[in-house]
Design an enzyme around this catalytic site. Structure first.
Site, PDB file in Angstrom:
ATOM      1  N   ARG A  72       0.832  -1.198   0.000  1.00 35.88           N
ATOM      2  CA  ARG A  72       0.000   0.000   0.000  1.00 35.88           C
ATOM      3  C   ARG A  72       0.873   1.256   0.000  1.00 35.88           C
ATOM      4  NH1 ARG A  72      -4.261   2.368   4.511  1.00 35.88           N
ATOM      5  NH2 ARG A  72      -4.971   4.094   3.201  1.00 35.88           N
ATOM      6  N   VAL A  80       1.106   9.546  -6.684  1.00 32.97           N
ATOM      7  CA  VAL A  80       1.135  10.964  -6.306  1.00 32.97           C
ATOM      8  C   VAL A  80       2.550  11.488  -6.533  1.00 32.97           C
ATOM      9  CG1 VAL A  80       0.730  12.646  -4.477  1.00 32.97           C
ATOM     10  CG2 VAL A  80      -0.641  10.565  -4.558  1.00 32.97           C
ATOM     11  N   GLY A  82       4.653  10.602  -8.539  1.00 26.24           N
ATOM     12  CA  GLY A  82       5.577   9.578  -8.995  1.00 26.24           C
ATOM     13  C   GLY A  82       6.263   8.864  -7.843  1.00 26.24           C
TER      14      GLY A  82
END
Length: 341
Positions: A72, A80, A82
């Site tokens: 995650r 966001v 990269g």
């Protein structure tokens, strides 16, 4: 299947790399400047991946939930700005404070890895690469493929909660496809990366409507197996008692607290026993159904394509060469006055 053939060259290369049988010059993949075995060939920190692996293994033995936690973190970082480890930065308005990132875990593992790397070879290994190597090692420990990770990322020094545009768990399949397409990823990437839901948990608030009031009908989602809906209702009550915390349910009850990486997620989706709405919508499209069907019967195919899609996601917006920095501490930028835009 056209969606499979267009990526066949990548499968051949990655399998060759994993067997250490690639021809001369084939150990480089043009993924935005990243390189296979970057630290072994270009730095004096050839043991970097070994250090990451040993630390992750120790953490995993103590708590197997570190595998979905690290996955995650990678997802929340790469979509966001990269894959620049901006999600790790501390600050009043940093990305980790955004509502979409509530419940992120695994920061302490990254800190421990980075501390050991700075002791052994200071200023060499980026926090961004630590994230991807650690996620790979956790997946392998959980039963996935020990796939090659292309490295050479550098760290960004910008992190702003306002920039976090991660999709809601309520997102529709078409909107999810559009979101992935906007980042240069396709239906195969989406269908494969959703397979990360073979591990982990979600809060009941994200499935409450599917159990009790789908689309304001006052009824469960008719795509959900009714027996499974009743099982979820045992954990997720219609009303919480005063002061009661929102319970959690396993995204893949077949994996449960073992947090094992398997293809059972796809079997559950086909059997209408997916937990999240986006997972169940997966098979409403022809491509999604074909992907789920193949992966439910072919674990090795799922393992390989998961590696490919992780590599593709892991190349989003990377900083290489002289761009960015190599943080000494993953929670803080080296820049004296970091920009928050």
């Amino acid at each position: 299947m056209a969606w499979r053939c267009k990526r066949e060259w990548l499968m051949v290369l990655v399998v060759a790399l994993s067997l250490h049988q690639a021809a001369d010059g084939a150990t480089k993949l043009p993924v935005n400047g990243l390189e296979y075995d970057f630290y072994g060939k270009n730095t004096k920190c050839g043991k970097a991946e070994k250090i990451v692996r040993e630390t992750v293994e120790k953490a995993w033995k103590a708590d197997r939930s570190v595998a979905p936690a690290l996955l995650r973190l990678v997802y929340s970082d790469c979509f966001v700005r990269g894959c620049d480890a901006s999600v790790l930065l501390d600050g009043e308005r940093s990305e980790k404070t955004a509502p979409q990132n509530a419940g992120l875990r695994g920061f302490e593992i990254v800190d421990e890895i980075k501390q050991e790397l700075e002791t052994q070879c200071p200023g060499v290994v980026s926090c961004a690469d630590v994230l991807h190597l650690a996620a790979r090692d956790a997946v392998a420990l959980a039963g996935g493929w020990n796939y090659p990770v292309f490295t050479g990322r550098r760290d960004g020094n910008i992190s702003n909660a306002i920039a976090v545009d991660l999709p809601s768990p309520y997102i529709s399949w078409n909107d999810a496809l559009a979101y992935f397409d906007s980042h240069g990823l396709d239906v195969l990437d989406l269908g494969t990366l959703l397979g990360a839901h073979t591990m982990g948990v979600t809060h009941c608030r994200y499935v409450h409507d599917r159990i009790y009031n789908f689309n304001d009908t006052g009824l469960p989602d008719d795509q959900m197996d009714c027996r499974f809906a009743r099982q979820l209702a045992q954990t997720c009550p219609y009303h919480l008692k005063p002061g009661q915390a929102d319970p959690t349910v396993f995204l893949n009850p077949d994996s449960g607290s073992n947090y094992s990486f398997s293809s059972s997620y796809y079997t559950r989706v086909i059997d209408n026993r997916a937990v999240l709405g986006i997972d169940q919508q997966f098979i409403t499209s022809k491509d999604g159904l074909r992907i789920a069907d193949e992966f439910s019967h072919g674990f090795s195919d799922f393992q390989r394509y998961f590696a490919f899609s992780m590599s593709r996601m892991g190349s989003l917006g990377v900083l290489t060469g002289k761009k960015g920095e190599i943080r000494k501490n993953c929670r803080f930028t080296n820049a004296r006055y970091p920009t928050r835009t």
